[in-house]
Write an enzyme that holds these catalytic residues in place. Structure first.
Site, PDB file in Angstrom:
ATOM      1  N   GLU A   1      -6.299  -0.556   7.771  1.00  0.00           N
ATOM      2  CA  GLU A   1      -5.820   0.484   8.630  1.00  0.00           C
ATOM      3  C   GLU A   1      -6.715   1.681   8.785  1.00  0.00           C
ATOM      4  OE1 GLU A   1      -3.534  -0.670  10.483  1.00  0.00           O
ATOM      5  OE2 GLU A   1      -2.950  -2.313   9.383  1.00  0.00           O
TER       6      GLU A   1
ATOM      7  N   ASN B   1       0.746  -1.341  -0.081  1.00  0.00           N
ATOM      8  CA  ASN B   1      -0.042  -0.020   0.028  1.00  0.00           C
ATOM      9  C   ASN B   1       0.736   1.379   0.187  1.00  0.00           C
ATOM     10  OD1 ASN B   1      -1.232   2.452   1.834  1.00  0.00           O
ATOM     11  ND2 ASN B   1      -3.114   1.337   0.707  1.00  0.00           N
TER      12      ASN B   1
END
Length: 340
Positions: A282, A76
């Site tokens: 997240e 990411n």
């Protein structure tokens, strides 16, 4: 005249997967050199945005390929370093984390850096969609919100590491009574949804937590999110939907679920209560939020062949399947107790 070789930059997390990448860097570099790349490596540090900043630097320096080696978090970060650039290098991944959702979607061997690196030599690529949030944050797998999603922040890190999003379901057995509906306004390509939901889920790939049932028909390159809205907070109904998810993704036709294909999503809470956004597993900020699907934004090396190894069930897959079965049995027991 000597033909200029393509340049590749390997960005690897030295601590991911019990330091498996650290032990294989030399061999991976050798493999890439054999494929005709002039290759160098960067070891990420504990400094914030270490992988992202290096990916940006490599892109600005004109590298042809950036390889992200690590877990979903490292991948990411590298995507966030490349995605804003006008001239973006191609990307490859060497998955060494535990969940590896993106690697599953691209059919890249997991937990074996050598075999993953060899996939680059097949020269098979996909122009992948990338999600953009708030106009500046990028994600490649999921964006989620709502009280069900907020349970993720209560999941012990060890359980989360082992089972990814399935761990959230396990923790949900304990926390489901806390789930509530929240009023929202959601604008998408097909119109506007106004009502109460316990979960908002926008997926790019079909693999979440190692399972391919939550968004079973998600496409990697069609320019659309799979938007899922769960319209109930009733404990028994949530348990039933969870069972349908684990039973081959049958939840998508349930009346308590909105299942929408859209390239644009705007989420606006209709109350003063905070709504947290989860990006790629997240915390990624708070709503209101706009999500855009950037169609075919980054070219990824992938394994597009239906190779025999992909049909084999790994030990990791067996553990997840056994866990799913145990969880289903727990739901059965809970429902029986509730009906007594």
């Amino acid at each position: 005249m000597v033909k200029q070789r393509k340049r590749a930059r390997l960005i690897y997390n030295p601590t991911s997967g019990q330091e498996i990448m650290k032990k294989n860097v030399a061999e991976v570099l050798n493999i890439l050199e054999g494929f005709g790349y002039e290759t160098s490596a960067f070891q990420t540090t504990a400094e914030k945005n270490s992988a992202m900043d290096e990916a940006t630097r490599a892109g600005l320096m004109g590298f042809d390929l950036v390889i992200a080696a690590g877990g979903d978090g490292t991948i990411n970060e590298v995507v966030n370093g490349i995605a804003p650039l006008e001239n973006r290098p191609a990307m490859a991944i060497i998955p060494t984390g535990t969940t590896n959702d993106f690697a599953r979607a691209l059919k890249i061997p997991r937990g074996n850096p050598i075999e993953a690196a060899k996939m680059i030599g097949k020269n098979q690529t996909i122009a992948m969609d990338v999600g953009r949030a708030y106009g500046e944050r990028y994600f490649i797998n999921i964006a989620a919100a709502g009280s069900l999603s907020e349970l993720t922040y209560s999941v012990p890190s060890q359980l989360k590491t082992m089972f990814g999003y399935l761990a959230y379901l396990a923790k949900g057995v304990e926390l489901l009574p806390q789930i509530r509906n929240v009023p929202v306004k959601i604008t998408h390509d097909g119109g506007v949804f106004e009502g109460e939901v316990s979960m908002i889920f926008a997926a790019i790939t079909n693999s979440v937590g190692g399972f391919e049932q939550i968004a079973p028909d998600a496409k990697l390159d069609d320019g659309n999110f799979t938007l899922i809205l769960v319209k109930t907070a009733n404990l028994m109904e949530i348990l039933h939907l969870t069972r349908l998810v684990l039973d081959g993704g049958k939840h998508i036709t349930d009346k308590r679920v909105e299942y929408i294909k859209t390239s644009y999503i705007k989420i606006e809470p209709q109350s003063t209560k905070r709504m947290m956004i989860n990006l790629d597993g997240e915390y990624g900020g708070d709503a209101p939020i706009t999500l855009e699907n950037l169609k075919n934004h980054i070219t990824f090396f992938a394994n597009t062949d239906d190779i025999a190894d992909d049909a084999l069930v790994s030990e990791d897959d067996r553990e997840r399947e056994a866990f799913a079965q145990r969880f289903t049995h727990e739901i059965d027991d809970f429902e029986k107790e509730s009906n007594q």
